[in-house]
Write an enzyme that holds these catalytic residues in place. Sequence first.
Site, short mmCIF file in Angstrom:
data_model
loop_
_atom_site.label_atom_id
_atom_site.label_comp_id
_atom_site.label_asym_id
_atom_site.label_seq_id
_atom_site.Cartn_x
_atom_site.Cartn_y
_atom_site.Cartn_z
N SER A 83 0.83 -1.21 0.00
CA SER A 83 0.00 0.00 0.00
C SER A 83 0.87 1.26 0.00
O SER A 83 0.52 2.26 -0.64
CB SER A 83 -0.98 0.01 1.18
OG SER A 83 -0.32 0.19 2.40
N ASN A 141 13.35 4.84 4.12
CA ASN A 141 12.43 3.83 4.66
C ASN A 141 11.30 4.53 5.40
O ASN A 141 11.45 5.68 5.83
CB ASN A 141 13.20 2.93 5.64
CG ASN A 141 12.33 1.84 6.24
OD1 ASN A 141 11.54 1.20 5.54
ND2 ASN A 141 12.44 1.62 7.54
N HIS A 149 8.92 3.81 8.77
CA HIS A 149 8.78 2.96 9.96
C HIS A 149 7.52 3.38 10.70
O HIS A 149 7.28 4.57 10.91
CB HIS A 149 10.01 3.12 10.85
CG HIS A 149 9.94 2.26 12.08
ND1 HIS A 149 10.16 0.90 12.03
CD2 HIS A 149 9.62 2.56 13.36
CE1 HIS A 149 9.99 0.40 13.26
NE2 HIS A 149 9.66 1.38 14.07
N GLU A 173 22.51 1.16 11.41
CA GLU A 173 21.77 0.85 12.64
C GLU A 173 20.28 0.87 12.35
O GLU A 173 19.75 1.87 11.83
CB GLU A 173 22.12 1.88 13.73
CG GLU A 173 21.90 1.34 15.11
CD GLU A 173 22.17 2.40 16.17
OE1 GLU A 173 21.47 2.39 17.20
OE2 GLU A 173 23.05 3.23 15.95
#
Length: 207
Positions: free
Chosen positions: A13, A108, A110, A144
Amino acid sequence: MTRVGILLSGNGSNMEALVRGMQAQPEEAQPKLVLSNNPDAGGLARAAALGVATAVVDHRPFTGDRAAFEAAMMVELDRAGIEMIALAGFMRIMTPATIQHWQGRMINIHPSILPLFKGLHTHARALEAGVAVHGCTVHVVTEELDSGPILGQAVVPVRGGDTPDRLAARVLKAEHLIYPRALQAFARDPDALLAAPISMLGLPDDG
Ligand code: GRF
């Protein structure tokens, strides 16, 4: 114009929101490949329906050899001339070498207000913690996990009676608003976005 590759493992999505955002404003960035490690990912059919090229590199035959899996992905990314990567529910952790290769060119989303709730099961953990607000973060990928420089955050309320699924659905709507904006701003001028990350507060209250 930046050639963008989107990596996913599931439903897609966020990929769809990213593609629609880029297709509406193709001067900044264009989606040139949707790549999945999961041949059954729903996002693959979704990408094809949006007219975006797709590829699959199944991680399973590469058991124990992440470098070889990532090299196979790189072949696909290079073939499509990809310059920047957006992770959109891509559920494989990458090796430091691959992350370094894409340093400053891989982002990204999150599902939490980082640095809170890094890792998995963010919605259940937010409910357990009793926070009154939750949300999502777009960030640059660094070695990380879930810790790179923040490009944008969107905040949603936590409501009485929320379950992890209800909260996830509310956060997901916010993800679809902020991720395309952040990707396009990042493609245009990463330093400007890093200097002034997007903050989305007071989103439309629709459950
Ligand atoms: C989203 O919650 C995103 O924040 C996380 O993985 C999920 C992907 O959902 N990284 P979708 O495949 O984009 O629908």
